[in-house]
Design a protein around this motif. Structure first.
Motif, short mmCIF file in Angstrom:
data_model
loop_
_atom_site.label_atom_id
_atom_site.label_comp_id
_atom_site.label_asym_id
_atom_site.label_seq_id
_atom_site.Cartn_x
_atom_site.Cartn_y
_atom_site.Cartn_z
N ARG A 190 0.83 -1.22 0.00
CA ARG A 190 0.00 0.00 0.00
C ARG A 190 0.86 1.26 0.00
O ARG A 190 0.58 2.21 -0.75
N ASP A 191 1.86 1.30 0.87
CA ASP A 191 2.73 2.48 0.95
C ASP A 191 3.46 2.72 -0.36
O ASP A 191 3.58 3.86 -0.82
N THR A 192 3.95 1.65 -0.95
CA THR A 192 4.67 1.77 -2.22
C THR A 192 3.72 2.26 -3.31
O THR A 192 4.10 3.13 -4.11
N ALA A 193 2.52 1.75 -3.33
CA ALA A 193 1.53 2.19 -4.32
C ALA A 193 1.25 3.68 -4.16
O ALA A 193 1.16 4.41 -5.16
N GLU A 194 1.14 4.13 -2.94
CA GLU A 194 0.86 5.55 -2.69
C GLU A 194 1.98 6.44 -3.24
O GLU A 194 1.72 7.46 -3.88
N ILE A 195 3.21 6.05 -3.01
CA ILE A 195 4.35 6.82 -3.52
C ILE A 195 4.35 6.80 -5.04
O ILE A 195 4.56 7.83 -5.70
N LEU A 196 4.12 5.63 -5.61
CA LEU A 196 4.10 5.50 -7.07
C LEU A 196 3.01 6.35 -7.70
O LEU A 196 3.20 6.93 -8.78
N THR B 162 0.73 4.75 -12.38
CA THR B 162 -0.51 4.12 -11.96
C THR B 162 -0.54 2.61 -12.19
O THR B 162 -1.10 1.87 -11.38
N GLU B 163 0.05 2.16 -13.27
CA GLU B 163 0.03 0.72 -13.55
C GLU B 163 0.81 -0.06 -12.49
O GLU B 163 0.34 -1.08 -11.99
N GLU B 164 1.99 0.43 -12.15
CA GLU B 164 2.79 -0.24 -11.14
C GLU B 164 2.13 -0.12 -9.76
O GLU B 164 2.14 -1.07 -8.97
N ALA B 165 1.53 1.03 -9.49
CA ALA B 165 0.81 1.22 -8.22
C ALA B 165 -0.35 0.24 -8.12
O ALA B 165 -0.58 -0.36 -7.07
N GLU B 166 -1.06 0.07 -9.22
CA GLU B 166 -2.19 -0.85 -9.24
C GLU B 166 -1.73 -2.29 -8.94
O GLU B 166 -2.41 -3.02 -8.21
N THR B 167 -0.59 -2.67 -9.47
CA THR B 167 -0.06 -4.01 -9.20
C THR B 167 0.16 -4.21 -7.70
O THR B 167 -0.18 -5.25 -7.15
N HIS B 168 0.73 -3.20 -7.06
CA HIS B 168 0.96 -3.29 -5.61
C HIS B 168 -0.37 -3.36 -4.84
O HIS B 168 -0.51 -4.14 -3.90
N LEU B 169 -1.33 -2.54 -5.25
CA LEU B 169 -2.62 -2.53 -4.55
C LEU B 169 -3.37 -3.85 -4.73
O LEU B 169 -3.97 -4.37 -3.77
N LEU B 170 -3.31 -4.41 -5.93
CA LEU B 170 -3.97 -5.70 -6.17
C LEU B 170 -3.31 -6.81 -5.36
O LEU B 170 -4.00 -7.70 -4.83
N ARG B 171 -1.99 -6.77 -5.25
CA ARG B 171 -1.30 -7.78 -4.46
C ARG B 171 -1.67 -7.64 -2.98
O ARG B 171 -1.89 -8.64 -2.29
N ALA B 172 -1.75 -6.41 -2.49
CA ALA B 172 -2.15 -6.19 -1.09
C ALA B 172 -3.55 -6.75 -0.85
O ALA B 172 -3.80 -7.41 0.17
N VAL C 83 -7.11 -11.05 1.48
CA VAL C 83 -8.18 -12.05 1.45
C VAL C 83 -7.64 -13.47 1.51
O VAL C 83 -8.39 -14.42 1.32
N GLY C 84 -6.35 -13.61 1.74
CA GLY C 84 -5.78 -14.92 2.00
C GLY C 84 -5.22 -15.65 0.81
O GLY C 84 -4.89 -16.84 0.92
N GLY C 85 -5.03 -14.98 -0.32
CA GLY C 85 -4.47 -15.65 -1.49
C GLY C 85 -2.98 -15.78 -1.40
O GLY C 85 -2.30 -14.89 -0.93
N ARG C 86 -2.46 -16.89 -1.86
CA ARG C 86 -1.01 -17.11 -1.81
C ARG C 86 -0.37 -17.05 -3.19
O ARG C 86 0.82 -17.14 -3.30
N GLU C 87 -1.17 -16.92 -4.25
CA GLU C 87 -0.58 -16.85 -5.60
C GLU C 87 0.10 -15.53 -5.79
O GLU C 87 -0.35 -14.50 -5.34
N THR C 88 1.23 -15.55 -6.48
CA THR C 88 1.96 -14.31 -6.76
C THR C 88 1.78 -13.87 -8.20
O THR C 88 2.32 -12.88 -8.61
N ASP C 89 1.05 -14.60 -8.99
CA ASP C 89 0.82 -14.22 -10.39
C ASP C 89 -0.50 -13.50 -10.55
O ASP C 89 -1.46 -13.75 -9.95
#
Length: 132
Positions: free
Chosen positions: A99-105, A111-121, A126-132
């Motif tokens: 979240r913090d990294t997304a905010e700085i980005l 925005t695309e890289e920030a979105e990736t961080h937010l989606l991973r967070a 919600v308990g997902g372990r997949e990194t893809d």
């Protein structure tokens, strides 16, 4: 133990509003952690994570946002591995760093890289372990 001492000295410097001194301690701590990790001798990877996050925080205080992102993303990389191995203390910090990294980005209009961080967070939350 020296890594912990450096991290504590950095924290004390940060609390007394000496971010440059804090960075000196953290630079040494991160370098030592990298050396110990390369030799498979670091007792706890969270020491490296703490040093990287603290150094990122110090960079932010000095308005060095690119350096902060670099340190946060390095900490995220370590935490992702710990999280995949069910390290209990990794998830909350990992979510916060994403979240913090997304905010700085977002401040850089990355925005695309920030979105990736937010989606991973969100996925971790919600308990997902997949990194893809």
């Amino acid at each position: 133990r020296y890594v912990e001492a450096l991290n504590m000295a950095a924290q004390a410097a940060q609390e007394t509003e000496q971010p440059e001194l804090s960075l000196e301690h953290l630079d040494r701590s991160v370098s030592l952690c990298r050396e110990l990790m390369s030799e498979n001798r670091l007792e706890d990877e969270m020491s490296a994570v703490c040093a990287l996050v603290s150094r990122g925080d110090s960079h932010l205080e000095l308005d060095r946002k690119e350096d902060a992102i670099r340190d946060y993303e390095a900490a995220i990389a370590i935490l992702e591995v710990l999280y995949e191995f069910n390290r209990a203390d990794a998830a909350d910090l990992l979510i916060q760093l994403h979240r913090d990294t997304a905010e700085i980005l977002m401040g850089f209009s990355e925005t695309e890289e920030a979105e990736t961080h937010l989606l991973r967070a969100l996925q971790i939350n919600v308990g997902g372990r997949e990194t893809d």
